[in-house]
Every structure is written in structure tokens, then in C-alpha cells.
Design a protein around this motif. Structure first.
Motif, PDB file in Angstrom:
ATOM      1  N   LYS A 297       1.405   5.715  -1.233  1.00 55.66           N
ATOM      2  CA  LYS A 297       0.882   6.977  -1.742  1.00 55.66           C
ATOM      3  C   LYS A 297       2.060   7.886  -2.055  1.00 55.66           C
ATOM      4  O   LYS A 297       3.166   7.715  -1.520  1.00 55.66           O
ATOM      5  CB  LYS A 297      -0.051   7.645  -0.719  1.00 55.66           C
ATOM      6  CG  LYS A 297       0.636   8.063   0.576  1.00 55.66           C
ATOM      7  CD  LYS A 297      -0.350   8.756   1.516  1.00 55.66           C
ATOM      8  CE  LYS A 297       0.358   9.183   2.822  1.00 55.66           C
ATOM      9  NZ  LYS A 297      -0.564   9.899   3.733  1.00 55.66           N
TER      10      LYS A 297
ATOM     11  N   SER B 207      -2.831   3.717  -2.869  1.00 50.79           N
ATOM     12  CA  SER B 207      -2.958   2.697  -3.917  1.00 50.79           C
ATOM     13  C   SER B 207      -2.518   1.365  -3.343  1.00 50.79           C
ATOM     14  O   SER B 207      -1.603   1.305  -2.508  1.00 50.79           O
ATOM     15  CB  SER B 207      -2.088   3.051  -5.123  1.00 50.79           C
ATOM     16  OG  SER B 207      -2.489   4.272  -5.712  1.00 50.79           O
TER      17      SER B 207
ATOM     18  N   SER C  40      -3.781   9.973  -2.568  1.00 51.37           N
ATOM     19  CA  SER C  40      -4.613   8.852  -2.138  1.00 51.37           C
ATOM     20  C   SER C  40      -3.799   7.568  -2.127  1.00 51.37           C
ATOM     21  O   SER C  40      -2.773   7.430  -2.814  1.00 51.37           O
ATOM     22  CB  SER C  40      -5.812   8.712  -3.069  1.00 51.37           C
ATOM     23  OG  SER C  40      -5.383   8.516  -4.405  1.00 51.37           O
TER      24      SER C  40
ATOM     25  N   THR D  37       0.860  -1.179   0.000  1.00 51.29           N
ATOM     26  CA  THR D  37       0.000   0.000   0.000  1.00 51.29           C
ATOM     27  C   THR D  37       0.896   1.229   0.000  1.00 51.29           C
ATOM     28  O   THR D  37       1.828   1.321   0.814  1.00 51.29           O
ATOM     29  CB  THR D  37      -0.911   0.015   1.231  1.00 51.29           C
ATOM     30  OG1 THR D  37      -1.721  -1.175   1.237  1.00 51.29           O
ATOM     31  CG2 THR D  37      -1.812   1.241   1.225  1.00 51.29           C
TER      32      THR D  37
END
Length: 762
Positions: A448, A455, A453, A446
């Protein structure tokens, strides 16, 4: 390729354990006698060191030798330290500065410590390389020894990719117990040594990092302890090492005897690394009346000495679950007798002839050759309560009965990014070592960019995401770095098992990668024949070169290398410092790296050669600059004028570590005319001295770099001779700090006088 597991270098020439190399030490007989009487000192005696592996022989004269160890110094079979650079500073033997030759007098089979080092390597815990060697001193066979790699800067570099953090050698009573908030308090002394002995950065002698770590161990709330510990400590590496201590009965460690370990504060991760030290009191060696073969694995540590780190770790159920998991791995791996017994047999077959000839081995406890053979299968008295093989059988069986049912949350270790230095548009690979009883059902990254945001992408163990080999539990995923430098990629790794248990690293928050601009470092000046022009801090006139950073941002140098050999892209690492924007650093090319971090391990060749500068990113080697030069003149430098701009020219005067515009005096001359301009840089006044050999009229102009004139004057007709002109402050008042041009031209018919040069207003 750097993967997510700690790197263990190959055994190499010195630690080849497929044979028994012979080491000869030749020293003065009187010095040998004195050395045996001169215990517990650091004094080293000169000797010749000869290393023979049956194929090649290496001889190093003027090495240092002394007796080493703690209680072992009074044993009959001594242990020795070999120091290759004691009398020849900076010298290394196959990349090593020192060796420890351990007599293993407490171990009748001379195998226990070697097994521990090998198992540490197999479970990916940073530890020393080791092998058996035959030691001869002045032609006399002193016995079979275990040759152990020293934990020093070279060790750190090979395991962690850096060596500029604080390394602490921790000996009894190194309990990590909180004293107070003053870092100076952790410099406490026991037996004329520091309990936490700083081995690197000794000039700074700064214990703030250790004090902060110990304070966290003391003050972190139970609810936050796991998170806080993982921020400052490589927990999983320690748990693996602790698991081996428990399995091997290594009581002379941190957990049981608050002794024998190193802590390294890794500057790249910000975490302390735990490094094992001294593994001879293992596999049934006992001085306490404890049966280490059956001692419970969950109550193994010694609470009476307050090993606070272990005590607090056992308060976290997830960490205890990981200990169980790592123990299960050992049980089915090297501690399974089907795996370990053939390894023990191969070691015995290789060393038994040397052990039979080792008369020193018998001096401390009277163990003869039969005892040596028997010690593999039965106890032989004194402190040896188990034969080596029976210990494994007993310990394995007892552990099987003690193991508690366990379903570990996926264990995520050694999360890294590659390349280590990320530039715009690079493919950034995030890698992690992920373990579970079964293959995880989900592995994800995960991330950013800045405050953007989140991703989520999958991570793969397929061998094509910089994740090592397919199926090796190393997972990788790729991100494209944005095309803007100084952006930041924030990320974390998660893994879930078939029961939906999820692990996360880091436990809270993010790891991050700062995108650095491509560096434009250049060679700016060098002197390859320096006999009296520029002295270093030792008063020596050595070769030197200057590096210039023309960019508007600082550049880290610790991942940059210099070389004078084509193809050798990592010959000498630059210091781990930043070169400021528009800044300069000076490197002494004197092959005297022991003189300081700005002294390289190679010299320049005055007859002409090429020097190169590389950046190592972990995935590639990028050439930053190269400079080829021909035959050099003594005490004359060549460089860029202005800074960083080719071609390289002969400098009027050397300016090591400073701008090449900052010569103080700019001079020009031929057989008819001469000019000197000083000071440069200037501020209030600028003086110009001019020599002419023929009748001449001169024009003196100061202008912007664009050619726009700021000041103009014309001389009267000048007869041959020397003239001085001072341009006072009131004529320079409109000049701000910066770079300007000065032009002096001849105005007489057919004049060839035309001088133009840059000057600096400060």
C-alpha cells in the motif's frame, strides 16, 4: 544487479583456488626469531610480501606480520596474520587490508576448513573466501597453508553493501546470556579481551544494539518470540549456518562451545547477521570423546553451556521444520557422497605435492606423508577420529535415519527492494528468496502507499523482474513509485505451497520504502594545490573539495560516490552521514582514507582534471554533478558564487565547509579602484573601505535581490586615497536575516567604477 541472496564475491586474484599461489615473506632473521618467542601479542614485524600465482607477481614492501590464533599459537606449525596497512596506512592488496594464513596443524589432510568455507558459499551464508597457498619465509618453505579472508569492513561491504554497522567478534564464553539492561555490562573481559569485541565504530563504543538483542532473547514471551527474533535477527541465514555446523560436526561454534562467530548489526535491515568464524575443528576432529558422525541432529547443541539463542529457536516448531528442510537440502546436495567425493579428490590432487614437501606439518603430531594420504580414507589417531571421506558417509547415513517427516511452510528469506534508493516514478522491484520442497503454488506481494488500500500482485521467478535468473528461487514484482517524495510504500511477501501452508515475511506488519526526492548535490568549492591555506585535523595541507546541498531536505551520502576517473563510478564512497538542508561537507582529497571518513582515497591534480559525483541505487549509476577545472594556483580555491550557481570562479578567499558568501571580507580591485566590505555576514554594523586612484564621487546602495533600494548614500568628491565608511545599525534596522546586494558606483563623468556584490545579514 543485487539479488535477494547474500552476495558472494568472486574468488578473484587472491583466493583463486584452481591453483596454489606462492607467498614469500622476507623479513629480518632476528625479527623472525623474536616473533616466534613473542606469542599472544598484537605486535607486528615489518616484512616484504610477494604473491605469485604463476602468471603475475605482486610485491608489497613494509607489510606487517605476526603469529595469530588462540591455542594454535603454541603449535609448532604457526599461523600468521599479514597486514598490508600496518606500516603504510590505507594500503590495500586487491581490496584487502589483511590476510590470515592458517597452518591447519590439527588437520592431517589440510582440507577440512576449506571444504566448510566452500559449502557456506554454496548455501548462501556469508563466509570467508579461502584457498590453499604455499608459504615461504626468507626462502624457507614453511608449508601448505589455507589463506582465509578476514572479516572486516571490506568483507562487510562486499556481502551486505554497507560496513558502518556494529561488528562484534564473539569468542568464548559468548553465550548471549542476559546480564542486565546496562549496555556497558556486555563489555565483559575474559583472558585480557572482550567476550564481545567491537571491531567497528570503536570510538563510539556503543553496545546498546547488542544489549537490546540479548534482552529480547531473554524477555520475549514464547508466543511472541518468533516474531520478535525475526525483527532483530536474520534467522534463516543463521539456521543454514547451524545446519552446516551440525552436518560437519563443527563443535567449536556458538551452539556447542559458545565460541567463534561474528554478529553484524546491518543498518540497512536493522537485523543482526550471524557470520561463521574458524572452521578447522570439523568432519571428525574431536577432543570431547563425542562421535560427531552419528550425534543426533535434533539434540546436537550443548545445553550445559546455555546457548540461549539455539535453545529458544528449538522451542519454535516452524524453525525446527526449517532446520529439517535445510538439512534435507544438504543431504541431496554437497553432503551426498556423489557430489562431495569428486570435490575432495580434486583438492587432494592439487595439494598433495605441497603437502609432501611440508616438513612443518609433521612437527606437532608426527604425521608423515602416508598419514596425509591415509587421512582422507581412515582415522590417523590422536584427535582425528574419522577419515575425511568416511565421515561424510557416516554422517550422511546417520542423518537420513534421524530426519523427521517434514512439510516445511514456504521459507522466505532476504526480502529486498531495488533500487535501494527510490525516487519518484521509479520502478521499485521487491525481491525475495522463496524455497519449498516443490515450486510454491502462489507467490504474492501485498503493498500500500501511505495509509491507502492494500494491493496484491503476483511475484515471478522469470528473470525479468530483477529476480536473477529464471528458476533460481528468486522472485520479483514491480511497483511504480508515486510522483511525490517522502511518501512510503509498505509491503510484505507471502508464499503458499500445494498444501495451502503459507509463509509471510515479515511475519507481522510491513517492510517499507521511503520515496526520496532526487538529490541535487553539487560541487561548491575546491582547492587542488594547497600548501599553506587550509589545514586538516592533522595539520596537513591537502587538496580538498566541498559539497553543497541546496535543497530544503537532508540527503543521505552513504550511497553516493566520488571519482576522478571517467567510467569509474564507485571509486570512493562518501561517509554514511546526512548532509543537512542548505548544508556543506568538506572532503580531503589526500589519498589518506585511513585518516578518517572524510578523507578520500584519491588526490586532485593541480594541472587540471574532472571530478564527478554519482549515486548508486542498486540498479543504476546516476551522475549527480561534475566539475572540470584547469591549471590551479597554489592556495587559491575555485567555487560557485553564490553557492551552487555556475559558473565556477576564482574565490577571493577559501571557505571550506561554509557558504561561499561567508568570506568575512568581500574585496574587489583594479589598478584604479579597490573595495573591501566586512564583516560578511554582518549584523549590527557594516564597514566599507574604498581606495581610489583618481578624483571620484561614489554612490553606495544596499538593495533587495529584486533591485529595490533599502539604503542610499553619496560621497563628497574624493581625492586619490583610501576612505572608510561605516553603515550603523540604525540604517540597517529594516533588514531581516537574508541575502542582499550592495552596489558602489562612480558618478564622475566617464567613470568606470561599478562594483556589485552579495552580502548576508545574520
Amino acid at each position: 544487479m543485487i539479488n535477494a541472496q547474500p552476495y558472494s564475491p568472486a574468488k578473484g586474484h587472491v583466493f583463486n583456488d584452481s591453483l596454489i599461489p606462492r607467498i614469500d615473506v622476507l623479513m629480518d632473521d632476528d625479527s623472525l626469531d623474536v616473533m616466534y618467542d613473542d606469542l599472544y601479542t598484537d605486535h607486528e614485524y615489518p616484512a616484504t610480501f610477494i604473491f605469485n600465482n604463476g602468471t603475475t607477481t605482486d610485491t608489497l614492501e613494509n607489510t606487517g606480520i605476526r603469529i595469530r590464533g588462540n591455542t594454535s599459537q603454541t603449535s609448532q606449525k604457526k599461523s600468521f596474520k599479514i597486514d598490508f596497512n600496518e606500516f603504510v596506512p590505507g594500503r590495500k592488496f586487491y581490496g584487502l587490508e589483511k590476510l590470515h594464513l592458517n597452518g591447519e596443524h590439527n588437520d592431517p589432510c589440510i582440507t577440512r576448513s576449506k571444504l566448510c568455507w566452500d559449502i557456506l558459499e554454496s548455501i548462501h551464508v556469508p563466509g570467508s573466501r579461502a584457498n590453499h597457498v604455499d608459504l615461504y619465509i626468507n626462502g624457507v618453505f614453511f608449508g601448505l597453508y589455507v589463506n582465509v579472508e578476514v572479516v572486516d569492513e571490506n568483507f562487510l561491504q562486499s556481502r551486505f553493501g554497507n560496513n558502518y554497522g556494529n561488528l562484534y567478534k564473539c569468542l568464548y564464553p559468548a553465550d548471549l546470556y542476559y546480564i542486565n539492561g546496562n549496555p556497558e555490562s556486555y563489555k565483559l573481559m575474559v583472558n585480557d579481551r572482550r567476550v564481545y569485541e567491537l571491531e567497528t565504530n570503536q570510538d563510539d563504543d556503543d553496545y546498546s544494539d547488542l544489549s537490546t538483542f540479548i534482552s529480547m532473547l531473554h524477555f520475549a514471551a514464547d508466543s511472541a518470540f518468533a516474531t520478535e527474533l525475526e525483527k532483530q535477527f536474520n534467522v534463516n541465514s543463521f539456521l543454514r549456518a547451524y545446519t552446516l555446523d551440525v552436518a560437519s560436526g563443527n563443535w567449536d561454534d556458538y551452539a556447542y562451545n559458545i565460541n567463534n562467530y561474528y554478529l553484524y548489526h546491518n543498518p540497512e535491515t536493522g537485523k543482526f547477521e550471524y557470520i561463521v568464524y574458524d572452521t578447522d575443528n570439523t568432519f571428525g576432529i574431536d577432543w570431547f570423546g563425542v562421535d560427531w558422525g552419528i550425534k543426533d541432529i535434533y539434540s546436537w547443541y550443548n545445553g550445559s553451556v546455555d546457548p540461549v539463542l539455539v535453545e529458544r529457536i528449538f522451542s519454535v516448531p516452524e524453525f525446527v521444520s526449517r532446520l529439517t528442510f535445510f538439512t534435507e537440502q544438504l543431504q541431496s546436495g554437497l553432503f551426498d557422497t556423489l557430489h562431495i567425493f569428486p570435490k575432495i579428490d580434486s583438492i587432494l590432487a592439487m595439494i598433495q605435492a605441497s603437502a609432501e614437501q611440508d616438513s612443518f606439518r609433521t612437527l606437532d603430531y608426527g604425521w608423515d606423508y602416508d598419514d596425509f594420504q591415509d587421512s582422507y580414507i581412515e582415522e590417523v589417531g590422536f584427535h582425528v577420529k574419522y577419515g575425511l571421506k568416511p565421515f561424510f558417509t557416516t554422517r550422511h547415513d546417520a542423518t537420513e535415519n534421524q530426519l523427521q517427516p517434514n512439510d516445511v511452510i514456504p521459507v522466505i528469506s532476504n526480502v529486498n527492494h531495488l533500487p535501494r534508493v527510490v525516487h519518484p516514478n521509479d520502478s521499485v522491484f521487491i525481491t525475495a528468496w522463496i524455497e519449498d520442497e516443490l515450486i510454491p503454488s502462489s507467490t504474492q506481494l501485498t503493498y500500500k502507499i501511505n495509509s491507502g488500500s492494500l494491493s496484491i500482485i503476483s511475484m515471478f521467478d522469470d528473470g525479468i523482474h530483477q529476480d536473477g535468473m529464471a528458476g533460481d528461487e528468486i522472485y520479483g514484482a514491480a511497483i511504480i513509485a508515486p510522483n511525490i517524495f517522502f511518501d512510503t510504500i509498505y509491503y510484505f511477501v507471502t508464499a503458499a505451497d500445494v498444501n495451502a501452508q503459507a509463509g509471510r515475511e515479515p511475519r507481522e506488519g510491513f517492510n517499507y520504502v521511503i520515496i526520496s526526492p532526487d538529490p541535487h548535490l553539487v560541487f561548491n568549492e575546491l582547492m587542488a594545490s594547497n600548501s599553506s591555506a587550509v589545514a586538516d585535523e592533522y595539520g596537513e595541507f591537502d587538496d580538498w573539495l566541498e559539497i553543497y546541498n541546496p535543497d530544503s531536505f537532508p540527503v543521505f551520502l552513504g550511497d553516493k560516490f566520488l571519482s576522478d576517473e571517467a567510467g569509474n563510478t564507485d571509486k570512493w564512497r562518501l561517509p554514511s552521514v546526512q548532509i543537512p538542508a542548505n548544508g556543506f561537507i568538506l572532503v580531503w582529497c589526500d589519498a589518506q582514507s585511513y585518516q578518517g571518513e572524510f578523507h578520500s582515497d584519491f588526490k586532485l591534480y593541480a594541472g587540471g582534471e574532472q571530478v564527478m559525483m554519482y549515486e548508486q541505487t542498486g540498479l543504476k549509476s546516476q551522475l549527480l554533478d561534475s566539475l572540470a577545472f584547469s591549471q590551479q594556483t597554489t592556495n587559491v580555491s575555485v567555487g560557485c558564487f553564490p553557492d551552487g550557481i555556475l559558473p565556477v570562479i576564482v574565490m577571493q578567499s577559501p571557505t571550506p565547509g561554509y557558504s561561499n558568501l561567508n568570506t568575512g571580507i568581500l574585496s574587489f580591485g583594479n589598478n584604479q579602484f579597490g573595495v573591501e566590505i566586512f564583516p560578511n555576514p554582518f549584523h549590527d554594523n557594516l564597514r566599507i573601505d574604498i581606495s581610489v586612484e583618481e578624483i571620484e564621487i561614489l554612490s553606495i546602495e544596499i538593495m533587495f535581490l529584486t533591485g529595490v533600494k533599502i539604503f542610499t548614500m553619496k560621497t563628497n568628491e574624493l581625492q586619490p586615497g583610501r576612505y572608510s565608511y561605516s553603515i550603523p545599525e540604525n540604517n540597517l534596522a529594516g533588514l531581516t536575516a537574508g541575502i542582499y546586494l550592495i552596489r558602489i558606483s562612480g558618478l564622475k563623468d566617464h567613470s568606470t567604477f561599478n562594483f556589485i556584490q552579495k552580502i548576508v545579514r545574520n
